[in-house]
Design a protein around this motif. Structure first.
Motif, mmCIF file in Angstrom:
data_model
loop_
_atom_site.group_PDB
_atom_site.id
_atom_site.type_symbol
_atom_site.label_atom_id
_atom_site.label_comp_id
_atom_site.label_asym_id
_atom_site.label_seq_id
_atom_site.Cartn_x
_atom_site.Cartn_y
_atom_site.Cartn_z
ATOM 1 N N THR A 1 2.811 -1.627 13.616
ATOM 2 C CA THR A 1 2.702 -1.842 12.166
ATOM 3 C C THR A 1 2.094 -3.202 11.869
ATOM 4 O O THR A 1 1.208 -3.321 11.012
ATOM 5 N N ARG B 1 -1.485 -3.768 9.979
ATOM 6 C CA ARG B 1 -1.574 -4.602 8.772
ATOM 7 C C ARG B 1 -2.580 -5.736 8.972
ATOM 8 O O ARG B 1 -3.336 -6.074 8.061
ATOM 9 N N ARG C 1 -4.321 3.517 -0.149
ATOM 10 C CA ARG C 1 -3.650 4.725 -0.654
ATOM 11 C C ARG C 1 -4.450 5.973 -0.312
ATOM 12 O O ARG C 1 -3.888 6.991 0.095
ATOM 13 N N ALA D 1 0.274 3.920 4.171
ATOM 14 C CA ALA D 1 1.732 3.796 4.095
ATOM 15 C C ALA D 1 2.402 4.990 4.786
ATOM 16 O O ALA D 1 3.382 4.830 5.518
ATOM 17 N N ARG E 1 4.812 4.994 8.205
ATOM 18 C CA ARG E 1 6.121 5.657 8.307
ATOM 19 C C ARG E 1 6.139 6.628 9.486
ATOM 20 O O ARG E 1 7.137 6.737 10.207
#
Length: 172
Positions: free
Chosen positions: A20, A24, A36, A41, A45
């Motif tokens: 992660t 990022r 998006r 995101a 997950r």
């Protein structure tokens, strides 16, 4: 994958946190709309869940290698069209399909959308059949309320199922 990066991934205590952080870092400066659109995101997950299930699920263990390979090209995949983007789209779709089928995770509003569609079709069909039983009355008199009632029923039933999924924290 360079040897230094491979060592980097294997020596970390929490694999998903490291992945992660790397994703990022690779995506710094990318517009929020693009993040998006490319479901970043959701992908993060799923990476966390792959880590959680990898001890018990051999497919998740195999997906860890795919995620590590994807980290190398995710910045290029998001910023530019081409082979890397197609590979990313394919990878995230396979991962989502696996999480849905094997582990019971669903996209947000999955049942609301699905059941609304099918209940609307069903309501329209019932309205159409009723209009055939009463030919003297205008067909739209039965068809429109059937469609509306089917849509409302689909929203209510699907919303309850989605709420249950949210309560169980099973959202992709």
């Amino acid at each position: 994958m360079p040897a230094s990066r491979a060592f980097f991934f294997t020596t970390m205590e929490n694999w998903s946190q490291k992945i992660t952080a790397t994703i990022r870092q690779e995506l710094e400066g990318v517009k929020d709309g693009d993040l998006r659109f490319f479901r970043i995101a959701e992908y993060l997950r799923m990476v966390k869940r792959v880590d959680e299930f990898s001890a018990d699920c051999p497919q998740c263990k195999a997906y860890q290698k795919g995620v590590e390979q994807q980290v190398e090209t995710i910045g290029n995949a998001i910023r530019h069209t081409g082979k890397d983007r197609r590979n990313y789209d394919k990878h995230i779709d396979e991962l989502a399909r696996h999480m849905k089928k094997e582990h019971g995770f669903f996209p947000p509003f999955y049942y609301t959308y699905s059941l609304s569609f099918f209940y609307t079709l069903g309501g329209g069909a019932v309205g159409f059949l009723l209009s055939l039983l009463f030919p003297a009355i205008d067909r739209w008199f039965f068809l429109i309320p059937g469609i509306v009632l089917g849509l409302i029923a689909g929203q209510l039933v699907g919303g309850r199922k989605d709420a249950r999924i949210r309560a169980q924290n099973k959202i992709l």
